[in-house]
Design a protein around this motif. Structure first.
Motif, short mmCIF file in Angstrom:
data_model
loop_
_atom_site.label_atom_id
_atom_site.label_comp_id
_atom_site.label_asym_id
_atom_site.label_seq_id
_atom_site.Cartn_x
_atom_site.Cartn_y
_atom_site.Cartn_z
N GLU A 69 0.84 -1.19 0.00
CA GLU A 69 0.00 0.00 0.00
C GLU A 69 0.88 1.25 0.00
OE1 GLU A 69 -4.06 1.54 2.22
OE2 GLU A 69 -2.56 0.43 3.37
N SER A 70 0.65 2.14 -0.96
CA SER A 70 1.49 3.32 -1.11
C SER A 70 1.06 4.43 -0.16
CB SER A 70 1.43 3.84 -2.55
OG SER A 70 0.16 4.40 -2.81
N GLY A 71 1.95 5.40 0.00
CA GLY A 71 1.63 6.55 0.84
C GLY A 71 0.46 7.34 0.30
N PHE A 72 0.36 7.46 -1.03
CA PHE A 72 -0.74 8.20 -1.63
C PHE A 72 -2.08 7.49 -1.40
CE2 PHE A 72 2.82 9.94 -4.13
CZ PHE A 72 2.57 11.30 -3.94
N THR A 73 -2.06 6.15 -1.42
CA THR A 73 -3.28 5.40 -1.13
C THR A 73 -3.70 5.63 0.32
OG1 THR A 73 -2.68 3.70 -2.74
CG2 THR A 73 -4.32 3.11 -1.07
N ILE A 74 -2.73 5.59 1.23
CA ILE A 74 -3.02 5.85 2.64
C ILE A 74 -3.57 7.25 2.82
CG2 ILE A 74 -1.96 6.17 4.91
CD1 ILE A 74 -0.04 3.88 4.20
N LEU A 75 -2.96 8.22 2.15
CA LEU A 75 -3.40 9.61 2.23
C LEU A 75 -4.85 9.73 1.76
CD1 LEU A 75 -1.34 12.71 1.07
CD2 LEU A 75 -3.76 12.50 0.53
N LYS A 76 -5.17 9.12 0.61
CA LYS A 76 -6.52 9.18 0.05
C LYS A 76 -7.54 8.52 0.99
CE LYS A 76 -7.63 6.36 -3.21
NZ LYS A 76 -7.68 5.63 -4.53
N ASN A 77 -7.19 7.35 1.52
CA ASN A 77 -8.10 6.64 2.41
C ASN A 77 -8.31 7.38 3.72
OD1 ASN A 77 -8.47 4.58 0.54
ND2 ASN A 77 -6.86 3.28 1.41
N MET A 78 -7.26 8.00 4.22
CA MET A 78 -7.40 8.76 5.46
C MET A 78 -8.33 9.94 5.26
SD MET A 78 -3.50 8.81 6.96
CE MET A 78 -3.91 10.04 8.21
N ALA A 79 -8.13 10.68 4.17
CA ALA A 79 -8.97 11.84 3.89
C ALA A 79 -10.43 11.43 3.69
CB ALA A 79 -8.46 12.58 2.67
N LYS A 80 -10.64 10.28 3.03
CA LYS A 80 -11.99 9.82 2.73
C LYS A 80 -12.69 9.23 3.95
CE LYS A 80 -14.45 6.48 -0.18
NZ LYS A 80 -14.30 5.42 -1.24
N ASN A 81 -11.99 8.38 4.68
CA ASN A 81 -12.62 7.62 5.76
C ASN A 81 -12.48 8.23 7.14
OD1 ASN A 81 -13.27 5.61 3.82
ND2 ASN A 81 -11.26 4.66 4.09
N GLU A 82 -11.43 9.01 7.35
CA GLU A 82 -11.17 9.53 8.69
C GLU A 82 -11.22 11.05 8.79
OE1 GLU A 82 -7.77 7.47 10.64
OE2 GLU A 82 -7.68 6.31 8.77
N GLY A 83 -11.24 11.72 7.64
CA GLY A 83 -11.31 13.17 7.65
C GLY A 83 -9.93 13.81 7.74
N LEU A 84 -9.88 15.12 7.47
CA LEU A 84 -8.60 15.83 7.43
C LEU A 84 -7.93 15.89 8.80
CD1 LEU A 84 -9.45 18.77 4.99
CD2 LEU A 84 -8.25 16.63 4.50
N THR A 85 -8.73 15.84 9.86
CA THR A 85 -8.13 15.90 11.20
C THR A 85 -7.30 14.66 11.50
OG1 THR A 85 -10.15 14.97 12.16
CG2 THR A 85 -9.95 17.38 12.13
N SER A 86 -7.50 13.58 10.71
CA SER A 86 -6.74 12.35 10.94
C SER A 86 -5.25 12.55 10.68
CB SER A 86 -7.26 11.22 10.06
OG SER A 86 -7.05 11.50 8.68
N PHE A 87 -4.91 13.55 9.87
CA PHE A 87 -3.50 13.81 9.58
C PHE A 87 -2.77 14.39 10.80
CE2 PHE A 87 -5.50 13.86 5.38
CZ PHE A 87 -4.70 12.96 4.72
N PHE A 88 -3.53 14.75 11.80
CA PHE A 88 -2.92 15.25 13.03
C PHE A 88 -3.20 14.32 14.20
CE2 PHE A 88 -3.19 18.91 10.27
CZ PHE A 88 -1.98 19.55 10.47
N LYS A 89 -3.55 13.06 13.86
CA LYS A 89 -3.78 12.07 14.92
C LYS A 89 -2.52 11.90 15.75
CE LYS A 89 -7.47 8.86 13.77
NZ LYS A 89 -7.82 7.45 13.48
N GLY A 90 -2.71 11.88 17.03
CA GLY A 90 -1.57 11.67 17.93
C GLY A 90 -0.74 12.92 18.16
N LEU A 91 -1.14 14.08 17.57
CA LEU A 91 -0.31 15.28 17.73
C LEU A 91 -0.28 15.77 19.17
CD1 LEU A 91 1.45 17.52 16.61
CD2 LEU A 91 -0.63 18.79 16.00
N THR A 92 -1.46 15.78 19.82
CA THR A 92 -1.50 16.25 21.21
C THR A 92 -0.65 15.36 22.12
OG1 THR A 92 -3.66 17.28 20.93
CG2 THR A 92 -2.97 16.77 23.18
#
Length: 303
Positions: free
Chosen positions: A250-273
């Motif tokens: 699974e490529s990084g772009f596939t992960i990026l697309k699936n995250m944006a689609k299934n988890e929303g843009l806030t998922s890119f900051f998961k674990g930040l706090t």
């Protein structure tokens, strides 16, 4: 050591840079490995955590029902890989950045000063040197991959030892190298640049290597916080690439697309706090310690 080694900074020996940064790496891994495991598992989690029970399950997995003392000792997987990776990484990063900075200062100091002024130019030289070193850090990627897999996906090892995995997987251990470089470039720029700007504009230091422990510590907070925030989205993608089984393509772009689609843009900051609360202190600790120890070792070795 300091994030900047311009013409007004004292130049330390290579031995001092290696000893100081290696010592910082050893201290960091001794104190913060369980914290790093928690952070990686939170970033790898794809479900919503809505209560303490779910959080306990994400962090401790199959050991979630064990007593607290027993659960704590399950947070040390991959310690050998982590120690090798962290010490080599800190020597390369903290010890190597001054050399890159000296090269840039020698060849491009006037250009930076003409464009940004003397003070800002000096800090940006430090940040640029950090970014260069950060990109080159992908050389150590296999150790980072093995460490993360041990922390988040131990079944991927299937009873294989270190050398067997190296033989079997080969360059597959560099999976995600592009995303790692993309994360490291701005992350290291912000780390060394944030620290340099703090020393330049808060403390007015002309020789960054003369900073006290307190000054190094405060400057490191600025650098580490900036680095973690800037690199967070790419770090999540990098971690998800690395924590999968060796067979996954699974490529990084596939992960990026699936995250944006299934988890929303806030998922890119998961674990930040938790990362700011856990990895942040770890980075501040090692960075400030290295900046303090390198000049100390240099003084000791030159006596």
């Amino acid at each position: 050591m300091s994030p900047a080694t311009g013409s007004s900074d004292k130049k330390q020996s290579a031995s001092a840079r290696v000893l100081g940064s290696a010592s910082a790496g050893i201290c960091e891994i001794a104190v913060f490995h369980p914290v790093d495991t928690i952070s990686k598992r939170l970033m790898s989690n794809t479900t919503k955590v809505t209560n303490l029970t779910a959080l306990n399950q994400v962090i401790f997995r199959e050991n979630a029902g064990k007593p607290l003392g027993s659960r704590f000792f399950t947070l040390f997987p991959g310690l050998g890989y982590a120690a090798c990776y962290k010490i080599l990484q800190r020597v390369y990063k903290y010890g190597g950045q001054p050399f890159a900075n000296e090269f840039l200062t020698k060849n491009f100091k006037s250009t930076y000063e003409d464009l940004f002024g003397a003070k800002t130019g000096k800090a940006l030289l430090s940040a640029t040197a950090g970014s260069m070193i950060g990109i080159g850090e992908i050389v150590l990627l296999p150790l980072d991959v093995l460490k993360i897999k041990r922390q988040t996906n131990p079944e991927a090892f299937k009873g294989r030892g270190f050398f067997t995995i190296i033989k079997d997987e080969g360059f597959g251990l560099y999976k995600g190298w592009g995303w790692t470089a993309a994360r490291n470039a701005p992350g290291s720029f912000a780390l060394f640049g944030g620290s340099a700007f703090a020393k330049e504009y808060i403390y007015g230091l002309t020789d960054y290597t003369s900073a006290t422990w307190t000054q190094n510590f405060v400057a490191s907070i600025f650098g580490a916080s900036s680095s973690l925030i800037v690199s967070a989205p790419l770090d999540v993608i990098k971690t998800r690439i690395q924590n999968k089984s060796f067979e996954s393509n699974e490529s990084g772009f596939t992960i990026l697309k699936n995250m944006a689609k299934n988890e929303g843009l806030t998922s890119f900051f998961k674990g930040l706090t938790p990362k700011l609360l856990t990895t942040g202190p770890k980075l501040v600790f090692s960075f400030a310690l290295a900046q303090t120890l390198i000049p100390a070792f240099d003084n000791l070795l030159t006596k």
